[in-house]
Scaffold this motif. Structure first.
Motif, PDB file in Angstrom:
ATOM      1  N   UNK A 286      38.458 -47.797  -2.120  1.00  0.00           N
ATOM      2  CA  UNK A 286      37.316 -48.565  -2.614  1.00  0.00           C
ATOM      3  C   UNK A 286      36.057 -48.171  -1.846  1.00  0.00           C
ATOM      4  N   UNK A 287      36.199 -48.005  -0.533  1.00  0.00           N
ATOM      5  CA  UNK A 287      35.028 -47.594   0.258  1.00  0.00           C
ATOM      6  C   UNK A 287      34.558 -46.211  -0.173  1.00  0.00           C
ATOM      7  N   UNK A 288      35.507 -45.331  -0.447  1.00  0.00           N
ATOM      8  CA  UNK A 288      35.112 -43.989  -0.880  1.00  0.00           C
ATOM      9  C   UNK A 288      34.343 -44.033  -2.204  1.00  0.00           C
ATOM     10  N   UNK A 289      34.881 -44.771  -3.154  1.00  0.00           N
ATOM     11  CA  UNK A 289      34.243 -44.749  -4.474  1.00  0.00           C
ATOM     12  C   UNK A 289      32.919 -45.520  -4.504  1.00  0.00           C
ATOM     13  N   UNK A 290      32.690 -46.367  -3.491  1.00  0.00           N
ATOM     14  CA  UNK A 290      31.400 -47.053  -3.482  1.00  0.00           C
ATOM     15  C   UNK A 290      30.392 -46.387  -2.544  1.00  0.00           C
ATOM     16  N   UNK A 291      30.869 -45.700  -1.491  1.00  0.00           N
ATOM     17  CA  UNK A 291      29.902 -45.123  -0.535  1.00  0.00           C
ATOM     18  C   UNK A 291      29.924 -43.594  -0.493  1.00  0.00           C
ATOM     19  N   UNK A 336      38.687 -31.779   8.530  1.00  0.00           N
ATOM     20  CA  UNK A 336      37.764 -32.817   8.998  1.00  0.00           C
ATOM     21  C   UNK A 336      38.420 -34.182   9.000  1.00  0.00           C
ATOM     22  N   UNK A 337      39.173 -34.470   7.938  1.00  0.00           N
ATOM     23  CA  UNK A 337      39.875 -35.762   7.855  1.00  0.00           C
ATOM     24  C   UNK A 337      40.919 -35.853   8.970  1.00  0.00           C
ATOM     25  N   UNK A 338      41.674 -34.757   9.159  1.00  0.00           N
ATOM     26  CA  UNK A 338      42.734 -34.758  10.180  1.00  0.00           C
ATOM     27  C   UNK A 338      42.146 -34.937  11.574  1.00  0.00           C
ATOM     28  N   UNK A 339      40.940 -34.424  11.786  1.00  0.00           N
ATOM     29  CA  UNK A 339      40.316 -34.521  13.107  1.00  0.00           C
ATOM     30  C   UNK A 339      39.586 -35.855  13.294  1.00  0.00           C
ATOM     31  N   UNK A 340      39.704 -36.749  12.284  1.00  0.00           N
ATOM     32  CA  UNK A 340      39.102 -38.071  12.433  1.00  0.00           C
ATOM     33  C   UNK A 340      37.623 -38.104  12.081  1.00  0.00           C
ATOM     34  N   UNK A 341      37.106 -36.996  11.498  1.00  0.00           N
ATOM     35  CA  UNK A 341      35.677 -36.984  11.139  1.00  0.00           C
ATOM     36  C   UNK A 341      35.433 -37.516   9.731  1.00  0.00           C
ATOM     37  N   UNK A 342      36.519 -37.810   9.012  1.00  0.00           N
ATOM     38  CA  UNK A 342      36.355 -38.324   7.652  1.00  0.00           C
ATOM     39  C   UNK A 342      35.876 -37.237   6.712  1.00  0.00           C
ATOM     40  N   UNK A 343      35.387 -37.664   5.566  1.00  0.00           N
ATOM     41  CA  UNK A 343      34.970 -36.724   4.530  1.00  0.00           C
ATOM     42  C   UNK A 343      33.889 -37.403   3.726  1.00  0.00           C
TER      43      UNK A 343
END
Ligand SMILES: *Cc1c(COP(=O)(O)O)cnc(C)c1O
Length: 452
Positions: A286-291, A336-343
């Motif tokens: 939900x956070x991804x699709x809104x932000x 990036x996701x694996x390193x905790x930086x998100x996407x």
């Protein structure tokens, strides 16, 4: 049809090999190298029964399985369902339907995929002469659906780890009361994440993997995604017949597998499909699709436990399309996701997708409202779907589990006893489970001892 890894550093494989592999060796997920265009076939498919439609769709992908064999596999898979339509589309109001996906043996939508996958594994064992050992971790539904897809299959044994005391009592009974000699439910101390970690460690042990013929059954398997596309197609064809134009499918979501299955049809020329991703309080999607930002949080237990996830493992397939099928970009994003930086993407929505989130209080309110307004009993996962605001087009809520699987929440909320004969019958059966301490070595020894 060839299947390539989303990360682009693994050999393309045919259908059966990609299904047997599960995860691609470069850590990516298999996707079809090209998607078929279904637009010219839809007219011919109207009026087909569920199994026939499933066969016609799946044969485009499973083109290395002889047609009569595939047809028998598909028929066998859905003969285990107790509703003649398999996925009945129930009309609640002029612009509101429920697509009931809980008429399989374990009363949750995962049966659509796992009844099929179990039969594909059985075929593989027969062709190769080599036994398969399936190992997985579950918080409930996946484990029971996998067990019921594989129980009694010659040459296949299945070990499912789950956190002791933390799965719903009925879900435990579905895993531990089968009486099948090839099924090993293992209760470990700790959480679902601990169980998952042990499974990951064992898959990292190459010698062990080779020795027992280890195979995964989690939702990243290509066959699971494709099997689930069928019921969206099935519903769309019936909605056409009912004269409904564009519709929005609202999908209670955890790993993004179910919704991805439907969304892929938009890439295959099937018109009139929109999607709404419904999450519980674990709202990464939900956070991804809104932000536009994809960032893992902490998993918190909720009333809809099969959606309690922190990282949506099938999201990578969607990301592959978001990144224009550029596999170097997928690698960078996943690193990036694996390193905790998100996407992050500038435009999070590719095609018609929106989202909604519901916390535990909301789940109860929605169960009560749906019962009051429509006389319909929704399970806590399905309730998240019913929370989607009106979309301006008719909505189809996917019902992912029977309310009888979660009687505590349902009864407490609306005072209606949710029951099902399959579940009632389990109450009198003996539980056979294996209590093992949560060390990798102990689980490895147990599997070795029983996988001969
Ligand atoms: C697994 C499950 C979900 C989530 O499905 P995903 O494919 O992980 O998005 C939702 N509801 C129920 C009842 C489930 O078992």
């Amino acid at each position: 049809m060839r299947y390539i890894s989303t990360r682009g550093q693994a050999e393309p494989l045919g259908f059966s090999a990609a299904v047997a592999a599960g995860l691609a060796p470069d850590g990516g997920l298999f996707v079809p190298a090209t998607l078929p265009d279904l637009s010219g076939r839809l007219d011919a498919w109207r009026g087909l029964g569920y199994e026939e439609l499933a066969f016609e769709f799946l044969r485009l992908f499973a083109d290395d399985i002889p047609g009569d064999e595939l047809r028998a596999i598909v028929r066998g898979a859905y003969a285990t369902f107790d509703h003649p339509q398999r996925a009945p589309l129930v009309k609640l109001a002029p612009h509101l339907w429920v697509l009931e996906l809980f008429h399989g043996p374990t009363l949750a939508f995962k049966d659509f995929a796992l009844q099929l996958l179990g039969r594909l594994y059985e075929r593989q064992v027969r062709l190769s002469g080599k036994p398969i050992t399936v190992l997985g971790a579950t918080s409930g539904d996946t484990g029971s659906a996998a067990i019921h897809g594989l129980l009694g299959k010659p040459g296949v044994r299945i070990f499912i780890l789950y956190p002791r005391g933390r799965v719903a009592p009925l879900q435990e009974r579905q895993m531990a009361c089968t009486g099948a000699a090839n099924v090993f439910p293992i209760a470990i101390p700790g959480s679902f994440d601990d169980a998952q970690k042990i499974v990951k460690d064992l898959f990292g042990d190459r010698a062990f993997v080779a020795q027992v013929g280890l195979s995964a059954i989690n939702s990243i398997n290509l066959a699971r995604i494709l099997a689930q596309s069928v019921y969206y197609l099935w519903a769309r064809l019936q909605l056409d017949a009912a004269g409904a134009g564009e519709v929005e499918f609202v999908v209670p979501t955890g790993n993004f597998g179910n919704v991805l299955s439907g969304w892929l049809l938009t890439r295959m020329g099937v018109p009139g499909l929109k999607f709404c991703v419904a999450t519980n309080r674990n709202d990464i999607l939900h956070r991804f699709f809104t932000t536009g930002r994809y960032e893992a949080g902490m998993v918190e237990p909720s009333l809809a436990p099969s959606m309690d996830i922190q990282v949506a493992s099938n999201f990578e397939r969607y990301l592959y399309f978001l990144e224009g099928q550029d596999r170097a970009r997928v690698r960078t994003a996943m690193a990036g996701i694996a390193a905790g930086r998100g996407y992050a993407v500038a435009k999070p929505v590719l095609g018609p997708v929106r989202s909604v989130r519901l916390d535990d209080g909301g789940i109860k309110q929605v169960i009560a409202r749906v019962h009051r307004e429509h006389g319909y009993v929704a399970d806590p996962h399905t309730a998240c779907g019913f929370a989607a605001p009106a979309a301006g087009v008719p909505q189809v809520i996917l019902s992912t589990a029977s309310p009888a699987k979660f009687p505590e929440t349902v009864t407490e909320t609306i005072g209606v006893a949710a029951t099902h004969p399959t579940l009632d019958a389990l109450q009198s059966l003996p539980i056979v489970r294996h209590d093992i301490d949560g060390s990798v070595a102990a689980i490895r020894d147990f599997v070795l001892k029983h996988a001969r």
